[in-house]
Design a protein around this motif. Structure first.
Motif, mmCIF file in Angstrom:
data_model
loop_
_atom_site.group_PDB
_atom_site.id
_atom_site.type_symbol
_atom_site.label_atom_id
_atom_site.label_comp_id
_atom_site.label_asym_id
_atom_site.label_seq_id
_atom_site.Cartn_x
_atom_site.Cartn_y
_atom_site.Cartn_z
ATOM 1 N N SER A 120 0.829 -1.199 0.000
ATOM 2 C CA SER A 120 0.000 0.000 0.000
ATOM 3 C C SER A 120 0.867 1.254 0.000
ATOM 4 N N ILE B 292 -9.187 4.848 8.613
ATOM 5 C CA ILE B 292 -9.760 4.093 7.497
ATOM 6 C C ILE B 292 -10.263 5.082 6.442
ATOM 7 N N GLU C 209 -4.870 0.496 1.476
ATOM 8 C CA GLU C 209 -4.800 -0.412 2.628
ATOM 9 C C GLU C 209 -6.163 -0.981 3.017
ATOM 10 N N LEU C 210 -7.136 -0.895 2.114
ATOM 11 C CA LEU C 210 -8.503 -1.324 2.398
ATOM 12 C C LEU C 210 -8.927 -2.375 1.380
ATOM 13 N N GLN D 278 -11.283 -5.301 5.267
ATOM 14 C CA GLN D 278 -10.035 -5.421 6.025
ATOM 15 C C GLN D 278 -9.227 -4.157 5.794
ATOM 16 N N PHE D 279 -8.846 -3.508 6.887
ATOM 17 C CA PHE D 279 -7.960 -2.352 6.846
ATOM 18 C C PHE D 279 -6.708 -2.726 7.626
ATOM 19 N N ARG D 280 -5.591 -2.766 6.935
ATOM 20 C CA ARG D 280 -4.330 -3.228 7.514
ATOM 21 C C ARG D 280 -4.549 -4.619 8.096
#
Length: 154
Positions: A44, A95, A130-131, A144-146
């Motif tokens: 990312s 987010i 990152e999502l 999912q975030f990170r």
């Protein structure tokens, strides 16, 4: 090549050839879990750096090879997934905004998709920096975030 293989094996990587190209075939198992957790964030960051210098858009970075490498590091979806609202406020602020314009749920997962920021995103697809869109449900999506997985309402 044998001396190179021995040196790389001592460093924790097994190097082999595939059609004349060098490729890393394995890594030190002790480092595997740590590297798997770091890979999505590193990729990312790379995509963000490319965007910052004007190299394409996020969608242009979604090559099949890049996506396949990133998908290897996705977390399994747990049985109990917290709601977006139950995440810590400081995490929710990090987010990226999620703008869902529409979605299609189907019994066949390959037929499911969500329209996010004007893009059609399938399960395990990139939804933003990152999502990830991990799963499409009848009335919600799992994101999912990170390293955090959560349910986002439709």
């Amino acid at each position: 090549m044998a001396a190179e293989r021995e040196r790389d094996t001592q460093l924790g990587a097994c190097v082999g050839t595939d059609g004349g190209e060098r490729s890393i075939a394995c890594q030190n198992p002790a480092d595997g879990a740590r590297n798997a957790r770091r890979l999505p964030r590193l990729l990312s960051m790379l995509a963000a750096a490319l965007l910052a210098v004007g190299v394409g858009s996020l969608g242009a970075q979604d090559t099949p090879e890049m996506l396949a490498a990133m998908r290897l590091a996705l977390l399994p979806i747990p049985d109990q997934v917290p709601d977006f609202e139950s995440l810590p406020p400081e995490l929710r602020q990090q987010i990226p905004p999620i703008s869902i314009q529409g979605h299609r749920w189907h019994a066949d997962p390959s037929q499911r998709f969500v329209q996010i920021d004007g893009r059609r995103v399938a399960e395990d697809g990139v939804a933003g920096q990152e999502l990830w869109l991990r799963q499409i449900r009848v009335d919600s999506v799992v994101m999912q975030f990170r390293d955090r997985v959560f349910v986002y309402p439709l």
